[in-house]
Design an enzyme around this catalytic site. Structure first.
Site, short mmCIF file in Angstrom:
data_model
loop_
_atom_site.label_atom_id
_atom_site.label_comp_id
_atom_site.label_asym_id
_atom_site.label_seq_id
_atom_site.Cartn_x
_atom_site.Cartn_y
_atom_site.Cartn_z
N LYS A 64 -12.32 25.60 8.43
CA LYS A 64 -13.19 26.67 7.96
C LYS A 64 -14.50 26.74 8.76
O LYS A 64 -14.83 25.81 9.50
CB LYS A 64 -13.48 26.45 6.47
N TYR A 109 -6.93 35.20 0.41
CA TYR A 109 -7.32 34.53 -0.84
C TYR A 109 -7.04 35.39 -2.07
O TYR A 109 -7.73 35.27 -3.07
CB TYR A 109 -8.80 34.17 -0.78
N ASN A 167 -15.98 23.35 2.20
CA ASN A 167 -15.21 22.10 2.09
C ASN A 167 -14.31 21.85 3.31
O ASN A 167 -13.27 21.21 3.21
CB ASN A 167 -14.41 22.07 0.77
N HIS A 210 -8.74 24.24 4.60
CA HIS A 210 -7.82 24.75 3.58
C HIS A 210 -6.41 24.31 3.97
O HIS A 210 -6.06 24.36 5.15
CB HIS A 210 -7.88 26.28 3.53
N GLU A 224 0.77 32.15 4.57
CA GLU A 224 -0.52 31.89 5.23
C GLU A 224 -0.36 31.68 6.73
O GLU A 224 -1.22 32.07 7.51
CB GLU A 224 -1.21 30.71 4.54
P1 CMP Z 1 -9.37 26.43 -0.61
O1 CMP Z 1 -8.43 25.28 -0.64
O2 CMP Z 1 -9.58 27.12 0.67
O3 CMP Z 1 -8.89 27.50 -1.70
C1 CMP Z 1 -9.78 28.36 -2.36
C2 CMP Z 1 -11.22 28.04 -2.08
O4 CMP Z 1 -12.13 28.57 -3.01
C3 CMP Z 1 -11.42 26.55 -2.17
O5 CMP Z 1 -10.80 25.90 -1.09
C4 CMP Z 1 -12.93 26.46 -2.22
O6 CMP Z 1 -13.52 26.53 -0.94
C5 CMP Z 1 -13.25 27.73 -2.99
N1 CMP Z 1 -13.59 27.38 -4.36
C6 CMP Z 1 -12.79 26.86 -5.29
N2 CMP Z 1 -13.44 26.67 -6.46
C7 CMP Z 1 -14.70 27.09 -6.22
C8 CMP Z 1 -15.86 27.15 -7.01
N3 CMP Z 1 -15.86 26.74 -8.31
N4 CMP Z 1 -16.97 27.63 -6.45
C9 CMP Z 1 -16.98 28.05 -5.17
N5 CMP Z 1 -15.89 28.02 -4.36
C10 CMP Z 1 -14.78 27.53 -4.88
#
Ligand code: CMP
Length: 131
Positions: free
Chosen positions: A9, A49, A112, A115, A126
């Site tokens: 990311k 998403y 984070n 993904h 995806e």
């Molecule tokens: P990802 O695995 O990419 O899938 C969905 C993404 O949404 C997740 O990682 C996070 O980056 C984001 N996400 C999930 N929960 C939250 C949250 N409570 N607040 C903000 N972002 C979130």
């Protein structure tokens, strides 16, 4: 042999840790099959998403994922989907097991680092955004 997607990311591509993340894949038995960098349009990010469309964090998530370069990596391994989810760790880096990619490189629940597809079907869907 199963294939799945790891997407690096924008927070991680901006911090120049692409190589270190790929090293973690290779050290954990994943074969890198294809790599492509990309800048998601809003429409692509919303489709990628779409399962989160009704979540309160959806707009922030789309803004963030379109804010910079992402890198899609097609990896291959036995039980690749499950094994990659384990290597990636919990969504919230603070809760991720030490040594997982998000524990090492994640900054927050939104930023984070990576993904990983959560099922075989989602991996096919995806992967098609990149390859
Ligand atoms: P990802 O695995 O990419 O899938 C969905 C993404 O949404 C997740 O990682 C996070 O980056 C984001 N996400 C999930 N929960 C939250 C949250 N409570 N607040 C903000 N972002 C979130």
């Amino acid at each position: 042999m199963e294939r799945t997607l790891l997407m690096i990311k924008p927070d991680a591509t901006a911090r120049n840790v692409i190589g270190r993340i790929i090293s973690m894949l290779e050290e954990n038995g994943f074969k890198v099959v294809a790599i492509k960098s990309k800048h998601f349009s809003r429409e692509e990010a919303e489709r990628f998403y779409e399962v989160h469309r009704d979540k309160p964090f959806f707009d922030d998530l789309v803004n963030y994922i379109t804010s910079g370069m992402v890198v899609g990596i097609m990896v291959e391994r036995e039980n690749a989907v499950k094994a990659l989810r384990e290597l990636v760790g919990a969504t919230n880096p603070k809760e991720a097991r030490p040594g997982t990619i998000r524990a090492v490189f994640g900054e927050s629940i939104e930023r984070n680092a990576v993904h990983a597809s959560d099922s075989y079907e989602n991996a096919q869907r995806e992967l098609s955004f990149f390859f």
